[in-house]
Design a protein around this motif. Structure first.
Motif, PDB file in Angstrom:
ATOM      1  N   GLY A  52      18.497  81.307  35.431  1.00 35.13           N
ATOM      2  CA  GLY A  52      19.044  82.548  35.945  1.00 35.13           C
ATOM      3  C   GLY A  52      20.192  82.356  36.921  1.00 35.13           C
ATOM      4  N   GLY A  53      20.984  81.298  36.721  1.00 33.27           N
ATOM      5  CA  GLY A  53      22.117  81.038  37.614  1.00 33.27           C
ATOM      6  C   GLY A  53      21.714  80.420  38.950  1.00 33.27           C
ATOM      7  N   ARG A  54      20.452  80.054  39.098  1.00 34.56           N
ATOM      8  CA  ARG A  54      19.971  79.433  40.338  1.00 34.56           C
ATOM      9  C   ARG A  54      19.597  77.981  40.087  1.00 34.56           C
ATOM     10  NH1 ARG A  54      14.921  81.974  42.176  1.00 34.56           N
ATOM     11  NH2 ARG A  54      14.485  81.991  39.955  1.00 34.56           N
ATOM     12  N   LEU A  55      19.713  77.174  41.120  1.00 35.35           N
ATOM     13  CA  LEU A  55      19.326  75.766  41.082  1.00 35.35           C
ATOM     14  C   LEU A  55      18.564  75.476  42.365  1.00 35.35           C
ATOM     15  CD1 LEU A  55      19.548  72.962  39.683  1.00 35.35           C
ATOM     16  CD2 LEU A  55      21.624  72.607  41.030  1.00 35.35           C
ATOM     17  N   PHE A  67      13.269  72.112  34.069  1.00 33.85           N
ATOM     18  CA  PHE A  67      12.433  71.708  35.193  1.00 33.85           C
ATOM     19  C   PHE A  67      12.143  70.234  35.030  1.00 33.85           C
ATOM     20  CE2 PHE A  67       8.159  71.179  37.180  1.00 33.85           C
ATOM     21  CZ  PHE A  67       8.563  71.374  38.483  1.00 33.85           C
ATOM     22  N   VAL A  68      12.615  69.417  35.984  1.00 26.32           N
ATOM     23  CA  VAL A  68      12.495  67.967  35.860  1.00 26.32           C
ATOM     24  C   VAL A  68      12.191  67.319  37.198  1.00 26.32           C
ATOM     25  CG1 VAL A  68      14.064  67.767  33.878  1.00 26.32           C
ATOM     26  CG2 VAL A  68      14.977  67.622  36.192  1.00 26.32           C
ATOM     27  N   ALA A  69      11.679  66.101  37.123  1.00 27.41           N
ATOM     28  CA  ALA A  69      11.575  65.215  38.271  1.00 27.41           C
ATOM     29  C   ALA A  69      12.735  64.240  38.154  1.00 27.41           C
ATOM     30  CB  ALA A  69      10.249  64.471  38.261  1.00 27.41           C
ATOM     31  N   GLY A  70      13.336  63.905  39.279  1.00 27.89           N
ATOM     32  CA  GLY A  70      14.455  62.967  39.266  1.00 27.89           C
ATOM     33  C   GLY A  70      14.625  62.319  40.626  1.00 27.89           C
ATOM     34  N   THR A  71      15.599  61.421  40.698  1.00 26.55           N
ATOM     35  CA  THR A  71      15.835  60.695  41.948  1.00 26.55           C
ATOM     36  C   THR A  71      17.316  60.666  42.278  1.00 26.55           C
ATOM     37  OG1 THR A  71      16.085  58.580  40.817  1.00 26.55           O
ATOM     38  CG2 THR A  71      13.861  59.155  41.571  1.00 26.55           C
ATOM     39  N   VAL A  72      17.565  60.411  43.548  1.00 24.76           N
ATOM     40  CA  VAL A  72      18.912  60.160  44.038  1.00 24.76           C
ATOM     41  C   VAL A  72      18.822  58.860  44.830  1.00 24.76           C
ATOM     42  CG1 VAL A  72      20.732  60.960  45.589  1.00 24.76           C
ATOM     43  CG2 VAL A  72      19.507  62.609  44.153  1.00 24.76           C
ATOM     44  N   GLY A  73      19.720  57.929  44.559  1.00 25.95           N
ATOM     45  CA  GLY A  73      19.724  56.660  45.285  1.00 25.95           C
ATOM     46  C   GLY A  73      19.337  55.493  44.398  1.00 25.95           C
ATOM     47  N   LEU A 120      11.939  67.444  42.691  1.00 28.59           N
ATOM     48  CA  LEU A 120      11.637  68.342  41.582  1.00 28.59           C
ATOM     49  C   LEU A 120      12.794  69.315  41.563  1.00 28.59           C
ATOM     50  CD1 LEU A 120       7.864  69.249  42.111  1.00 28.59           C
ATOM     51  CD2 LEU A 120       8.841  67.574  40.525  1.00 28.59           C
ATOM     52  N   GLN A 121      13.326  69.591  40.386  1.00 29.65           N
ATOM     53  CA  GLN A 121      14.485  70.479  40.292  1.00 29.65           C
ATOM     54  C   GLN A 121      14.251  71.502  39.186  1.00 29.65           C
ATOM     55  OE1 GLN A 121      18.522  69.224  38.805  1.00 29.65           O
ATOM     56  NE2 GLN A 121      18.983  69.399  40.991  1.00 29.65           N
ATOM     57  N   ALA A 122      14.464  72.779  39.555  1.00 31.45           N
ATOM     58  CA  ALA A 122      14.335  73.872  38.596  1.00 31.45           C
ATOM     59  C   ALA A 122      15.668  74.600  38.500  1.00 31.45           C
ATOM     60  CB  ALA A 122      13.236  74.843  39.030  1.00 31.45           C
ATOM     61  N   ARG A 123      16.031  74.954  37.263  1.00 31.67           N
ATOM     62  CA  ARG A 123      17.275  75.689  37.029  1.00 31.67           C
ATOM     63  C   ARG A 123      16.970  76.865  36.114  1.00 31.67           C
ATOM     64  NH1 ARG A 123      20.975  72.307  33.718  1.00 31.67           N
ATOM     65  NH2 ARG A 123      19.795  73.191  32.014  1.00 31.67           N
ATOM     66  N   ASP A 180      18.999  63.196  31.260  1.00 32.40           N
ATOM     67  CA  ASP A 180      20.187  63.532  32.044  1.00 32.40           C
ATOM     68  C   ASP A 180      19.871  63.454  33.534  1.00 32.40           C
ATOM     69  OD1 ASP A 180      21.565  63.999  29.707  1.00 32.40           O
ATOM     70  OD2 ASP A 180      21.161  66.154  29.712  1.00 32.40           O
ATOM     71  N   PRO A 181      20.872  63.161  34.356  1.00 28.93           N
ATOM     72  CA  PRO A 181      20.640  63.136  35.800  1.00 28.93           C
ATOM     73  C   PRO A 181      20.341  64.539  36.322  1.00 28.93           C
ATOM     74  CG  PRO A 181      22.967  62.845  35.305  1.00 28.93           C
ATOM     75  CD  PRO A 181      22.244  62.847  33.996  1.00 28.93           C
ATOM     76  N   LEU A 182      19.920  64.596  37.563  1.00 29.23           N
ATOM     77  CA  LEU A 182      19.693  65.886  38.210  1.00 29.23           C
ATOM     78  C   LEU A 182      20.994  66.669  38.242  1.00 29.23           C
ATOM     79  CD1 LEU A 182      17.489  64.796  41.256  1.00 29.23           C
ATOM     80  CD2 LEU A 182      16.729  65.963  39.185  1.00 29.23           C
ATOM     81  N   ASP A 183      20.887  67.982  38.160  1.00 24.62           N
ATOM     82  CA  ASP A 183      22.066  68.835  38.276  1.00 24.62           C
ATOM     83  C   ASP A 183      22.584  68.777  39.709  1.00 24.62           C
ATOM     84  OD1 ASP A 183      21.856  69.659  35.627  1.00 24.62           O
ATOM     85  OD2 ASP A 183      20.565  71.348  36.136  1.00 24.62           O
TER      86      ASP A 183
END
Length: 192
Positions: A34-37, A14-20, A29-32, A80-83
């Motif tokens: 159980g095979g889900r993203l 579970f992380v905060a990240g950016t694109v751009g 906010l990105q959570a991964r 690491d970058p966002l998945d």
């Protein structure tokens, strides 16, 4: 209208990240697990406040319930970058925080922007009464994550790094500096 609750109790990541590029970044906010993203978009200020309030929540849990607080470990930092793929499930309107004493975990809930909230300009509607029939919070998509104090501390450290990695502030006015400079109000509109 059906709503979706994306629950990760606990997530693998579970992380905060950016694109751009800085100045044109979208925060997530990105959570991964159980095979889900699941990725949800939010504002930079929301990421900053989330980190600040999580720190306060951990301190309060330590003070009131004697929860052991881990020290930040810089060597194990997740840089690491966002998945991928980063597909926005929804835009966050409300963030909720809680501490579950029984499991000694932090619960973070990111709730989607409601239709009424999305239609109003910023600051509007604060003094207006909102009908309960229009859109209760239960009818909105949400991302719910349960973290240990250690995982919460790691999230806080990464969130602070992500926010700080943007454009540096102008030393005179505090506004973000573009690579070519900016029109600083303290210089009456002249470039520095």
């Amino acid at each position: 209208m059906t709503h979706q609750v994306h629950a990760f109790e606990p997530p693998e990541r579970f992380v905060a990240g950016t694109v751009g590029a800085p100045g044109d970044r979208t925060f997530f906010l990105q959570a991964r697990g159980g095979g889900r993203l699941v990725s949800v978009a939010l504002e930079k200020v929301q990421v900053s406040l989330l980190a600040e309030k999580l720190e306060e929540l951990l301190s309060e849990a330590h003070r009131r319930f004697g929860v052991e607080l881990p020290e930040p470990v810089a060597a194990a930092a997740d840089n690491d970058p966002l998945d991928t793929p980063v597909d926005e499930e929804f835009r966050v309107g409300t963030l909720g925080l809680a501490f579950d004493v029984d499991t000694a975990t932090v619960v973070i809930e990111a709730i989607a922007v409601g239709e009424r909230e999305a239609e109003l300009p910023l600051g509007a509607g604060e003094a207006e009464a909102v009908d309960d029939d229009e859109e209760p919070d239960d009818d909105l998509d949400r991302l719910r994550v349960r973290l240990t104090p250690q995982a919460t501390r790691e999230f806080i450290e990464r969130a602070r790094r992500v926010v700080a990695a943007g454009r540096p502030p102008c030393p005179l006015c505090g506004q973000p500096l573009d690579p070519a400079g900016h029109l600083c109000p303290r210089h009456n509109g002249y470039h520095r």
